[in-house]
Design an enzyme around this catalytic site. Structure first.
Site, short mmCIF file in Angstrom:
data_model
loop_
_atom_site.label_atom_id
_atom_site.label_comp_id
_atom_site.label_asym_id
_atom_site.label_seq_id
_atom_site.Cartn_x
_atom_site.Cartn_y
_atom_site.Cartn_z
CE LYS A 259 -3.60 2.44 2.50
NZ LYS A 259 -4.55 2.36 3.71
NE ARG B 110 -5.69 9.61 3.31
CZ ARG B 110 -4.34 9.67 3.11
NH1 ARG B 110 -3.81 11.05 3.35
NH2 ARG B 110 -3.50 8.64 3.08
CD GLU C 105 5.77 -3.70 3.53
OE1 GLU C 105 5.07 -4.84 4.02
OE2 GLU C 105 6.04 -2.55 4.10
CE LYS D 214 -6.16 1.88 -0.27
NZ LYS D 214 -6.44 1.81 0.95
CB SER E 177 -11.37 7.18 -3.27
OG SER E 177 -9.98 7.73 -2.57
CE1 TYR F 96 -14.86 3.21 -2.38
CE2 TYR F 96 -12.95 3.44 -3.84
CZ TYR F 96 -13.80 3.47 -2.88
OH TYR F 96 -12.93 3.29 -1.43
C1 PBG Z 1 -7.25 3.12 5.73
C2 PBG Z 1 -7.46 3.03 4.05
C3 PBG Z 1 -7.40 3.91 3.24
C4 PBG Z 1 -8.03 3.42 2.06
C5 PBG Z 1 -8.64 2.11 2.35
N1 PBG Z 1 -8.00 1.80 3.60
C6 PBG Z 1 -7.06 5.35 3.30
C7 PBG Z 1 -5.62 5.77 3.75
O1 PBG Z 1 -4.70 4.92 4.08
O2 PBG Z 1 -5.39 6.91 3.85
C8 PBG Z 1 -8.01 4.14 0.65
C9 PBG Z 1 -9.21 3.55 -0.18
C10 PBG Z 1 -9.39 4.44 -1.41
O3 PBG Z 1 -8.81 5.56 -1.49
O4 PBG Z 1 -10.40 3.99 -2.05
N2 PBG Z 1 -8.19 2.72 6.43
#
Ligand code: PBG
Length: 340
Positions: free
Chosen positions: A198, A208, A236, A251, A277, A316
């Protein structure tokens, strides 16, 4: 026909008709591989669209039966749950509260739709007053004290009935901590889907807003990965598999297709890609302006993610895609009937 003409390959022969193209297609997008993220909030009768993510809603628990019914009728078999708590504190208490928002949502979903695969996001950032993923002391996010909270959260999701837990915090050792805690609590059969690679990405911006989880100070670069690194992602992932991850997530997806591909080639666990997102918001915004064709762009994007090697896609767009794929199948069936 002259010999000269045979000296080049005629790739176009197999592209001539839709039937031929369908036969030789290498990558298929199917609804079975899609996971739909859900944002659950406290309250009653809440169905509030997220400003930066058109078509994505904050839902209260009483709305979940309708949501589950719609998803199942579209053939979508899995959801990833995020919760927005009533109150936030330093130790993310609601994350592991047996009556927390995610725990209640899981119980409701499993009650009304036992066949729906309910995956829970395990992280603290939505639940802490400072918006960070872990325990903060003197401005530092502490690794080991955070593991305890994550393990408690995962166990409480399991107790609520989750089918799989997905730690997204990027603390070191969390998969092992969660595996041990789950096993001790008797959940030896519960799989872990680890957000193994990630990245510290600007593509999480709209999430967020949706999850109300922007950090109050600083950023996530001390635990999420540097976007410049691919080899590190493989370390990782290897570590998470070693610690007991049953499947892993890369991700975001689009700017990291090379990482998905390298992971799919190197490891034999299922690979998920998170079409995050910001990737969604960019497509939606451009489509709303009439600058791109939404359906073709989305199908092309998700097919690309599959082609890179992802087995599952968290997106989504899942509901729209399910409708479009269904439309396509219907059209193909009608065509067959008509030509028969
Ligand atoms: C953390 C989390 C995030 C996302 C999924 N789990 C945000 C972050 O790490 O700040 C992002 C998912 C997205 O942008 O669609 N709980």
């Amino acid at each position: 026909m002259s010999v000269e003409e045979l000296r080049f390959r005629r790739f176009r022969r197999l592209r001539r008709t839709d039937g031929l193209r369908r036969l030789v297609r290498e990558t298929r997008l199917t609804v079975d591989t899609l996971v739909y993220p859900l944002f659950v909030v406290h309250g009653h009768g809440v169905r509030r669209e997220v400003g930066s993510m058109p078509g994505v809603y904050h839902l209260s628990v009483d709305q979940l039966p309708y949501e589950a019914e719609e998803l199942l009728s579209l053939g979508i078999g899995a959801v990833l749950l995020f919760g927005i708590p009533e109150r936030k504190d330093e130790l993310a208490s609601e994350a592991y509260d047996p009556n927390g928002i995610v725990q209640r949502a899981v119980r409701e979903l499993k009650r009304v739709a036992p066949e729906l695969v309910v995956i829970t996001d395990v992280c603290n950032c939505e639940y802490t007053s400072h918006g960070h993923c872990g325990v903060v002391r003197e401005g530092q996010i502490l690794n080991d004290p955070t593991l305890e909270l994550l393990a408690r959260t995962a166990v409480s999701h399991a107790e609520a009935g989750a089918d799989m837990v997905a730690p997204s915090d990027m603390m070191d050792g969390r998969v092992l901590a969660i595996r041990v805690a789950l096993d001790r609590a008797g959940f030896t059969e519960l799989p872990i889907l680890s957000y193994a690679a990630k990245y510290a990405s600007a593509f999480y911006g709209p999430f967020r807003e949706a999850a109300e989880s922007a950090p109050a100070f600083g950023d996530r670069r001390s635990h999420q990965m540097d976007p410049a690194n691919r080899r590190e992602a493989l370390r990782e992932i290897a570590a998470d598999i070693d610690e007991g991850a049953d499947a892993i997530i890369v991700k975001p997806a689009l700017a990291y297709l090379d990482v998905i591909m390298a992971a799919a080639e190197r490891f034999d666990v299922p690979i998920a890609a998170y079409n995050v997102s910001g990737e969604y918001a960019m497509v939606k915004a451009a489509a709303r302006n009439g600058w791109i064709e939404e359906q073709r762009i989305v199908l092309e994007v998700l097919t690309g993610i599959r082609r890179a090697g992802a087995h599952m896609i968290i997106t989504y767009h899942a509901k729209d895609v399910a409708r479009w794929l269904r439309g396509e199948r219907l059209a193909a069936a009608v065509e067959q009937l008509v030509t028969a």
